[in-house]
Enzyme design. Sequence first.
Site, short mmCIF file in Angstrom:
data_model
loop_
_atom_site.label_atom_id
_atom_site.label_comp_id
_atom_site.label_asym_id
_atom_site.label_seq_id
_atom_site.Cartn_x
_atom_site.Cartn_y
_atom_site.Cartn_z
N CYS A 77 -6.53 -11.96 -3.52
CA CYS A 77 -7.66 -11.04 -3.50
C CYS A 77 -8.70 -11.40 -4.57
O CYS A 77 -8.34 -11.70 -5.72
CB CYS A 77 -7.16 -9.61 -3.72
SG CYS A 77 -8.48 -8.39 -3.65
N CYS B 1 -8.92 -5.96 -10.29
CA CYS B 1 -8.19 -4.74 -10.67
C CYS B 1 -7.07 -5.12 -11.67
O CYS B 1 -6.17 -5.90 -11.32
CB CYS B 1 -7.59 -4.06 -9.45
SG CYS B 1 -8.80 -3.85 -8.11
N CYS C 72 -3.24 -5.23 -10.82
CA CYS C 72 -2.79 -5.66 -9.49
C CYS C 72 -2.23 -7.07 -9.43
O CYS C 72 -2.92 -8.05 -9.75
CB CYS C 72 -3.92 -5.51 -8.48
SG CYS C 72 -3.34 -5.85 -6.80
N CYS D 59 2.60 2.69 6.35
CA CYS D 59 1.32 2.36 5.74
C CYS D 59 1.19 0.85 5.58
O CYS D 59 2.04 0.20 4.97
CB CYS D 59 1.21 3.04 4.38
SG CYS D 59 -0.34 2.66 3.56
N CYS E 68 -1.04 4.70 8.60
CA CYS E 68 -1.93 4.68 7.44
C CYS E 68 -2.28 3.22 7.16
O CYS E 68 -1.45 2.33 7.40
CB CYS E 68 -1.23 5.30 6.24
SG CYS E 68 -2.23 5.32 4.74
N CYS F 255 -6.29 9.61 2.37
CA CYS F 255 -5.20 9.45 1.42
C CYS F 255 -5.82 8.84 0.18
O CYS F 255 -6.30 7.70 0.22
CB CYS F 255 -4.13 8.54 2.01
SG CYS F 255 -2.80 8.15 0.85
N ARG G 152 2.19 12.58 -3.25
CA ARG G 152 3.23 11.55 -3.18
C ARG G 152 3.58 10.99 -4.54
O ARG G 152 2.71 10.53 -5.29
CB ARG G 152 2.78 10.40 -2.25
CG ARG G 152 3.89 9.36 -2.04
CD ARG G 152 3.61 8.37 -0.92
NE ARG G 152 3.11 9.10 0.23
CZ ARG G 152 1.85 9.03 0.66
NH1 ARG G 152 0.99 8.25 0.05
NH2 ARG G 152 1.47 9.73 1.69
#
Length: 347
Positions: free
Chosen positions: A76, A80, A83, A120, A151, A211, A283
């Site tokens: 990616c 972040c 991550c 998800c 999701c 979400c 969650r």
Amino acid sequence: MSSVFEQPVTLRRPPGPLSNAIAPAAAPRWSMQDVQALFELSLPELLYRAQTVHRANFDPTLIEFATLLSVKTGGCPEDCGYCPQAARYDTGVQASKLMDPEEVLVAAQRARDAGATRFCMGAAWRAPKDRDIEKVAELVATVKALGLETCATLGMLEDGHAETLRDAGLDYYNHNLDSAPDFYGDIITTRDYQDRLDTLGRVRQAGVKVCCGGIVGMGESPTQRAGLIAQLANLDPYPESVPINHLVRVQGTPLAEQAPLDPFEFVRTIAVARITMPLARVRLSAGRQQMGDAIQALCFLAGANSIFYGDKLLTTGNPDTQADLDLLQRLGLRRGQPEPLNPQGAV
Ligand code: SAM
Ligand code: DTB
Ligand code: SF4
């Protein structure tokens, strides 16, 4: 009900009808002062309030099982700081292409057979292209046909993307605010807070359920933890599903050596999320493997009613499914889809 509290808990407006955009409400339902005051309550008082709100709105013994699958891993371009899938950090995660529907079908069937009710799919994209959306729509339809709630979390969406996913059977789109606005720039510089709100607006406008949550334990201050919850609770309407992640410290990421957070602060964050977003599925998300059973139990007492279930999150570990089944049994909790007790709205 609120009269039993020394300081009344005012249950603010529940999620309203679908609005055209999601944005901080004109008149915030929750002031920073209110949210901070909740965080500062004694733990027994805070848990009592959170449980009262939880029980008024849900069967408190029901826990949703959602299974994650990384359908496109690593590589990616974003930065972040938490991550493992950011290409710029040396984390050992191997990048892979988008999975085929046949492979996803096998994983979703396995998740359903193991007891998951939501599936998800995550992709390590900054923002999917039109052709990516078409392919993911195929994956969504495959999973939906198994009777699972669907999701997806794919990064920033352009106009029309959420509609394509909705038409394929997408129930929820996950896109997290991650932190308070005044801490966000310390963690991510390649996209800003408003980009996230814009994507959430597109999801809401398409009629896909939102979400949206965040990560705690990234070095934020207590005020900034309250700031994250205030942002989420003041989205209009607030998200139907709120993942509260504890940072999973991954070698190679800038947050690998982050000092651990007092676990009770994590429990408090769950409790304040429950009080301020009474009808949401809150969650208890990433970080359970590092947490221990007792802290997880406190999170359920604080109003968490959903977990990620399966031996893996996206790229990092999660408790074994058998350990989760055992924990629920020890606590007298049950797997199921928590639905609001009062169809008219929050109590
Ligand atoms: N690339 C897409 C995006 O960022 O929107 C979707 C996938 S991304 C991995 C989904 C979410 O996982 C992030 O927003 C973040 O909240 C969470 N996450 C990622 N790494 C994490 C970590 N190490 N610990 C806790 N949560 C994490
Ligand atoms: C969310 O809030 N947490 C999940 C899901 N939404 C996509 C992801 C957690 C990822 C933890 C790090 C990893 O396994 O790569
Ligand atoms: Fe990319 Fe999402 Fe990871 Fe950020 S959180 S680096 S956007 S995969």
